[in-house]
Design a protein around this motif. Structure first.
Motif, PDB file in Angstrom:
ATOM      1  N   GLN A   1       0.734  -1.137   0.087  1.00  0.00           N
ATOM      2  CA  GLN A   1       0.149  -0.140  -0.047  1.00  0.00           C
ATOM      3  C   GLN A   1       0.905   1.170  -0.116  1.00  0.00           C
ATOM      4  N   PRO A   2       0.878   1.972  -1.177  1.00  0.00           N
ATOM      5  CA  PRO A   2       1.681   3.288  -1.052  1.00  0.00           C
ATOM      6  C   PRO A   2       1.193   4.202  -0.113  1.00  0.00           C
ATOM      7  N   SER A   3       2.100   5.218   0.161  1.00  0.00           N
ATOM      8  CA  SER A   3       1.579   6.305   1.275  1.00  0.00           C
ATOM      9  C   SER A   3       0.449   7.165   1.045  1.00  0.00           C
ATOM     10  N   TRP A   4       0.549   7.460  -0.664  1.00  0.00           N
ATOM     11  CA  TRP A   4      -0.918   8.188  -1.086  1.00  0.00           C
ATOM     12  C   TRP A   4      -2.136   7.415  -0.775  1.00  0.00           C
ATOM     13  N   LEU A   5      -2.109   6.184  -0.574  1.00  0.00           N
ATOM     14  CA  LEU A   5      -3.616   5.581  -0.567  1.00  0.00           C
ATOM     15  C   LEU A   5      -4.257   5.980   0.893  1.00  0.00           C
ATOM     16  N   GLY A   6      -5.742   6.152   0.693  1.00  0.00           N
ATOM     17  CA  GLY A   6      -6.255   6.437   1.795  1.00  0.00           C
ATOM     18  C   GLY A   6      -7.210   5.492   2.280  1.00  0.00           C
ATOM     19  N   GLN A   7      -8.465   5.892   2.858  1.00  0.00           N
ATOM     20  CA  GLN A   7      -9.439   5.003   3.324  1.00  0.00           C
ATOM     21  C   GLN A   7     -10.120   3.953   2.180  1.00  0.00           C
ATOM     22  N   GLU A   8     -10.173   2.850   2.741  1.00  0.00           N
ATOM     23  CA  GLU A   8     -10.474   1.672   1.786  1.00  0.00           C
ATOM     24  C   GLU A   8     -12.181   2.162   1.690  1.00  0.00           C
ATOM     25  N   VAL A   9     -12.702   1.904   0.399  1.00  0.00           N
ATOM     26  CA  VAL A   9     -13.895   1.950   0.037  1.00  0.00           C
ATOM     27  C   VAL A   9     -14.629   0.866  -0.784  1.00  0.00           C
ATOM     28  N   THR A  10     -13.881  -0.114  -0.573  1.00  0.00           N
ATOM     29  CA  THR A  10     -14.319  -1.325  -1.341  1.00  0.00           C
ATOM     30  C   THR A  10     -15.706  -1.722  -0.947  1.00  0.00           C
ATOM     31  N   GLY A  11     -16.614  -2.116  -1.889  1.00  0.00           N
ATOM     32  CA  GLY A  11     -17.806  -2.308  -1.407  1.00  0.00           C
ATOM     33  C   GLY A  11     -18.946  -1.425  -1.439  1.00  0.00           C
ATOM     34  N   GLN A  12     -18.664  -0.134  -1.268  1.00  0.00           N
ATOM     35  CA  GLN A  12     -19.452   1.015  -0.963  1.00  0.00           C
ATOM     36  C   GLN A  12     -19.888   1.319  -2.227  1.00  0.00           C
ATOM     37  N   ALA A  13     -21.020   1.183  -2.463  1.00  0.00           N
ATOM     38  CA  ALA A  13     -21.849   1.204  -3.689  1.00  0.00           C
ATOM     39  C   ALA A  13     -21.719   2.801  -4.451  1.00  0.00           C
ATOM     40  N   GLN A  14     -21.739   3.663  -3.461  1.00  0.00           N
ATOM     41  CA  GLN A  14     -21.679   5.244  -3.816  1.00  0.00           C
ATOM     42  C   GLN A  14     -20.449   5.569  -4.675  1.00  0.00           C
ATOM     43  N   TYR A  15     -19.349   4.523  -4.758  1.00  0.00           N
ATOM     44  CA  TYR A  15     -18.058   4.823  -5.385  1.00  0.00           C
ATOM     45  C   TYR A  15     -18.118   4.202  -6.601  1.00  0.00           C
ATOM     46  N   TYR A  16     -19.119   3.357  -6.812  1.00  0.00           N
ATOM     47  CA  TYR A  16     -18.914   2.619  -8.147  1.00  0.00           C
ATOM     48  C   TYR A  16     -19.196   3.493  -9.357  1.00  0.00           C
ATOM     49  N   ASN A  17     -18.731   3.467 -10.466  1.00  0.00           N
ATOM     50  CA  ASN A  17     -18.950   4.771 -11.533  1.00  0.00           C
ATOM     51  C   ASN A  17     -20.266   4.497 -11.800  1.00  0.00           C
ATOM     52  N   SER A  18     -21.029   3.398 -11.861  1.00  0.00           N
ATOM     53  CA  SER A  18     -22.569   3.457 -12.296  1.00  0.00           C
ATOM     54  C   SER A  18     -23.162   4.074 -11.389  1.00  0.00           C
ATOM     55  N   GLN A  19     -22.983   4.330 -10.152  1.00  0.00           N
ATOM     56  CA  GLN A  19     -23.497   5.105  -9.225  1.00  0.00           C
ATOM     57  C   GLN A  19     -23.248   6.637  -9.318  1.00  0.00           C
ATOM     58  N   LEU A  20     -22.000   6.707  -9.541  1.00  0.00           N
ATOM     59  CA  LEU A  20     -21.423   8.226  -9.658  1.00  0.00           C
ATOM     60  C   LEU A  20     -22.155   8.850 -10.866  1.00  0.00           C
ATOM     61  N   SER A  21     -22.617   8.061 -11.863  1.00  0.00           N
ATOM     62  CA  SER A  21     -23.223   8.674 -12.920  1.00  0.00           C
ATOM     63  C   SER A  21     -24.662   9.264 -12.749  1.00  0.00           C
ATOM     64  N   GLN A  22     -25.184   8.522 -11.431  1.00  0.00           N
ATOM     65  CA  GLN A  22     -26.628   8.852 -11.410  1.00  0.00           C
ATOM     66  C   GLN A  22     -26.480   9.743 -10.051  1.00  0.00           C
ATOM     67  N   LYS A  23     -25.680   9.752  -9.161  1.00  0.00           N
ATOM     68  CA  LYS A  23     -25.459  10.352  -7.895  1.00  0.00           C
ATOM     69  C   LYS A  23     -24.086  11.084  -7.794  1.00  0.00           C
ATOM     70  N   PRO A  24     -23.964  12.259  -8.489  1.00  0.00           N
ATOM     71  CA  PRO A  24     -22.185  12.618  -8.514  1.00  0.00           C
ATOM     72  C   PRO A  24     -21.694  13.202  -7.310  1.00  0.00           C
ATOM     73  N   PHE A  25     -20.662  13.041  -7.148  1.00  0.00           N
ATOM     74  CA  PHE A  25     -19.874  13.478  -5.969  1.00  0.00           C
ATOM     75  C   PHE A  25     -20.512  14.944  -5.566  1.00  0.00           C
ATOM     76  N   LYS A  26     -20.530  15.771  -6.684  1.00  0.00           N
ATOM     77  CA  LYS A  26     -20.954  17.280  -6.167  1.00  0.00           C
ATOM     78  C   LYS A  26     -22.095  17.392  -5.375  1.00  0.00           C
ATOM     79  N   ASN A  27     -23.098  16.479  -5.468  1.00  0.00           N
ATOM     80  CA  ASN A  27     -24.302  16.395  -4.438  1.00  0.00           C
ATOM     81  C   ASN A  27     -24.079  15.543  -3.455  1.00  0.00           C
ATOM     82  N   TRP A  28     -23.096  15.100  -2.929  1.00  0.00           N
ATOM     83  CA  TRP A  28     -22.946  14.461  -1.624  1.00  0.00           C
ATOM     84  C   TRP A  28     -23.053  15.295  -0.442  1.00  0.00           C
TER      85      TRP A  28
END
Length: 156
Positions: free
Chosen positions: A129-156
């Motif tokens: 794990q490189p030093s620039w790696l942050g919090q793990e979000v594996t399995g968190q659907a909001q980070y799936y690209n398919s979800q980002l297309s419908q609920k973009p980051f700017k609206n969180w």
């Protein structure tokens, strides 16, 4: 059809940029963003792709994936049939030990989001794990690209 096994992380700094071996702009959208299966059209550089992904397993680490290269002109035409909310990002390939991290720097409605993924050969495989790696979000659907297309980051 193959199984994709990957872990996904937020990125804590831009130190990865100097370590990147390659960068490519990606534009993608979804013909179907159903959680049971997604059908994605992607333009990566000057190449087109059609990808179908199945639902993730319970841990969020594994899912079936089928991808085929298609003609760039076909990909451009298919994008016009996709659901609203195209994803625009630059992908950096960053070698770290025996793995290559794909670091996506999002633009447009997802600007400010930077996510790194590493593909593994098994769910238990160890990776550096490189030093620039942050919090793990594996399995968190909001980070799936398919979800980002419908609920973009700017609206969180």
């Amino acid at each position: 059809m193959s199984v994709e096994i990957e872990r996904k992380f937020l990125v804590s700094s831009d130190a990865f940029i100097g370590q990147a071996s390659e960068q490519t702009r990606i534009v993608q959208a979804y013909l179907n963003s159903n959680k049971q299966r997604t059908v994605r059209v992607r333009i990566r550089g000057e190449q087109g792709f059609l990808t179908i992904k199945g639902k993730s397993n319970q841990s969020g680490l594994s899912r079936y994936e089928w991808e085929k290269e298609i003609a760039l002109a076909d990909a451009e035409q298919l994008l016009s049939l996709c659901e609203p909310g195209a994803i625009d990002k630059v992908r950096y390939l960053v070698p770290v030990a025996k793995h290559v991290f794909e670091v996506d720097v999002f633009a447009g409605d997802n600007q400010g989001l930077v996510v790194a993924e590493v593909e593994l050969s098994s769910e238990q495989e160890h990776f550096e794990q490189p030093s620039w790696l942050g919090q793990e979000v594996t399995g968190q659907a909001q980070y799936y690209n398919s979800q980002l297309s419908q609920k973009p980051f700017k609206n969180w």
